[in-house]
Design an enzyme around this catalytic site. Structure first.
Site, PDB file in Angstrom:
ATOM      1  CD  GLU A  10      41.391  47.860  16.832  1.00 15.05           C
ATOM      2  OE1 GLU A  10      42.285  47.667  17.675  1.00 15.05           O
ATOM      3  OE2 GLU A  10      41.288  47.211  15.786  1.00 15.05           O
ATOM      4  CE1 TYR A  43      42.138  58.923  20.335  1.00 13.37           C
ATOM      5  CE2 TYR A  43      40.519  57.234  20.808  1.00 13.37           C
ATOM      6  CZ  TYR A  43      41.786  57.751  20.961  1.00 13.37           C
ATOM      7  OH  TYR A  43      42.710  57.088  21.730  1.00 13.37           O
TER       8      TYR A  43
HETATM    9  C1  COA Z   1      42.267  59.850  26.515  1.00 17.46           C
HETATM   10  C2  COA Z   1      43.419  60.677  27.146  1.00 17.46           C
HETATM   11  C3  COA Z   1      44.734  60.268  26.480  1.00 17.46           C
HETATM   12  C4  COA Z   1      43.156  62.172  26.879  1.00 17.46           C
HETATM   13  O1  COA Z   1      44.280  62.876  27.353  1.00 17.46           O
HETATM   14  P1  COA Z   1      44.118  64.290  28.128  1.00 17.46           P
HETATM   15  O2  COA Z   1      45.460  64.860  28.283  1.00 17.46           O
HETATM   16  O3  COA Z   1      43.294  64.111  29.333  1.00 17.46           O
HETATM   17  O4  COA Z   1      43.264  65.116  27.041  1.00 17.46           O
HETATM   18  P2  COA Z   1      43.246  66.695  26.815  1.00 17.46           P
HETATM   19  O5  COA Z   1      43.240  67.410  28.115  1.00 17.46           O
HETATM   20  O6  COA Z   1      44.313  67.041  25.845  1.00 17.46           O
HETATM   21  O7  COA Z   1      41.821  66.853  26.103  1.00 17.46           O
HETATM   22  C5  COA Z   1      41.660  66.411  24.767  1.00 17.46           C
HETATM   23  C6  COA Z   1      40.213  66.101  24.513  1.00 17.46           C
HETATM   24  O8  COA Z   1      39.821  64.940  25.253  1.00 17.46           O
HETATM   25  C7  COA Z   1      38.448  65.092  25.638  1.00 17.46           C
HETATM   26  N1  COA Z   1      38.382  65.140  27.089  1.00 17.46           N
HETATM   27  C8  COA Z   1      39.404  65.341  27.966  1.00 17.46           C
HETATM   28  N2  COA Z   1      38.957  65.233  29.232  1.00 17.46           N
HETATM   29  C9  COA Z   1      37.637  64.983  29.139  1.00 17.46           C
HETATM   30  C10 COA Z   1      36.612  64.742  30.096  1.00 17.46           C
HETATM   31  N3  COA Z   1      36.865  64.757  31.414  1.00 17.46           N
HETATM   32  N4  COA Z   1      35.368  64.480  29.645  1.00 17.46           N
HETATM   33  C11 COA Z   1      35.100  64.435  28.330  1.00 17.46           C
HETATM   34  N5  COA Z   1      36.032  64.652  27.357  1.00 17.46           N
HETATM   35  C12 COA Z   1      37.276  64.913  27.781  1.00 17.46           C
HETATM   36  C13 COA Z   1      37.953  66.381  25.047  1.00 17.46           C
HETATM   37  O9  COA Z   1      37.434  66.087  23.759  1.00 17.46           O
HETATM   38  C14 COA Z   1      39.244  67.166  24.923  1.00 17.46           C
HETATM   39  O10 COA Z   1      39.187  68.147  23.924  1.00 17.46           O
HETATM   40  P3  COA Z   1      38.742  69.663  24.327  1.00 17.46           P
HETATM   41  O11 COA Z   1      39.733  70.115  25.352  1.00 17.46           O
HETATM   42  O12 COA Z   1      38.833  70.385  23.044  1.00 17.46           O
HETATM   43  O13 COA Z   1      37.370  69.551  24.900  1.00 17.46           O
HETATM   44  C15 COA Z   1      43.479  60.457  28.685  1.00 17.46           C
HETATM   45  O14 COA Z   1      42.189  60.645  29.222  1.00 17.46           O
HETATM   46  C16 COA Z   1      43.974  59.091  29.106  1.00 17.46           C
HETATM   47  O15 COA Z   1      45.183  58.860  29.209  1.00 17.46           O
HETATM   48  N6  COA Z   1      43.047  58.142  29.390  1.00 17.46           N
HETATM   49  C17 COA Z   1      43.458  56.808  29.851  1.00 17.46           C
HETATM   50  C18 COA Z   1      44.092  56.019  28.732  1.00 17.46           C
HETATM   51  C19 COA Z   1      43.155  55.910  27.549  1.00 17.46           C
HETATM   52  O16 COA Z   1      41.968  55.690  27.696  1.00 17.46           O
HETATM   53  N7  COA Z   1      43.729  56.042  26.336  1.00 17.46           N
HETATM   54  C20 COA Z   1      42.976  55.928  25.101  1.00 17.46           C
HETATM   55  C21 COA Z   1      42.998  54.530  24.638  1.00 17.46           C
HETATM   56  S1  COA Z   1      42.077  54.330  23.103  1.00 17.46           S
END
Ligand code: COA
Length: 178
Positions: A116, A128
């Site tokens: 979710e 995702y």
């Molecule tokens: C969601 C989260 C875990 C992603 O972690 P992250 O370390 O920033 O992600 P990554 O750098 O490994 O990137 C993975 C993918 O996320 C997406 N992504 C990352 N940053 C992004 C941005 N600024 N805008 C759009 N997509 C983005 C892309 O799809 C990316 O894949 P790609 O590199 O092939 O384009 C992080 O943003 C986070 O902790 N957010 C707050 C908590 C949260 O919302 N958790 C999810 C709850 S369901």
């Protein structure tokens, strides 16, 4: 896929609770889990929780965590949570954590994974979707107190060549992915 230098992936320990809760509150300011909920997750026999921590200088600091849950023998699993420290986002940590959750699901024989995500979280949704998840339902106002909808997302997993996990809880098996 690799972690940035100075970081490593390992299995979470119950002793990680305080660090994980700090990150939980920072990442989910309005709907964080309670410490007792998180503790239950970290101790659960059905769970698979992992963390990314710094290895450079001083005490290690957790900069990301993620968790999966599935009952033994059940071909269905749920991604419970994932979060990365705000100042480390966009550097590939989330991708490493999420990949490891899906690898663990495959090791458990899981064929279908659900999660979710808030409707107002396009970054997580993009991640995702990039892993093949599709939105299959919307739960209106699921996230309280904000009243934000939840997207229910699902992916089918193809069986894959087994990869080693990152070690059972309590075992100092550390795994630097590169
Ligand atoms: C969601 C989260 C875990 C992603 O972690 P992250 O370390 O920033 O992600 P990554 O750098 O490994 O990137 C993975 C993918 O996320 C997406 N992504 C990352 N940053 C992004 C941005 N600024 N805008 C759009 N997509 C983005 C892309 O799809 C990316 O894949 P790609 O590199 O092939 O384009 C992080 O943003 C986070 O902790 N957010 C707050 C908590 C949260 O919302 N958790 C999810 C709850 S369901």
């Amino acid at each position: 896929m690799s972690l940035p230098d100075g970081l490593r992936l390992r299995r979470a320990h119950p002793q990680d609770l305080d660090d994980v809760m700090w990150l939980e509150h920072a990442s989910f300011p309005t709907d964080a889990w309670s410490a007792s909920q998180m503790s239950g997750e970290l101790y659960s026999p059905h769970g698979y929780y992992i963390v990314v921590e710094t290895t450079e200088g001083g005490a290690p600091t957790i900069v990301g965590y993620a968790g999966l849950s599935s009952l033994a023998g059940n071909p269905v699993a749920d991604v419970q949570t994932i979060a990365v420290a705000a100042d480390r986002r966009g550097t590939g940590i989330g991708r490493v954590l999420f990949t490891e959750l899906l690898d663990e699901a495959r090791r458990r024989g899981v064929r279908e994974v659900f999660l979710e995500v808030r409707a107002d979280n396009p970054v997580a949704q993009a991640m995702y979707t990039g892993f093949g998840f599709e939105r299959i339902a919307v739960r209106p106002r699921y996230y309280q107190p904000d009243g934000v909808d939840a997207w229910v997302m699902r992916a089918e997993l193809s069986p894959a060549a087994p990869t080693p996990g990152v070690g059972p809880i309590g075992q100092e098996t550390l795994d630097e992915r590169d």
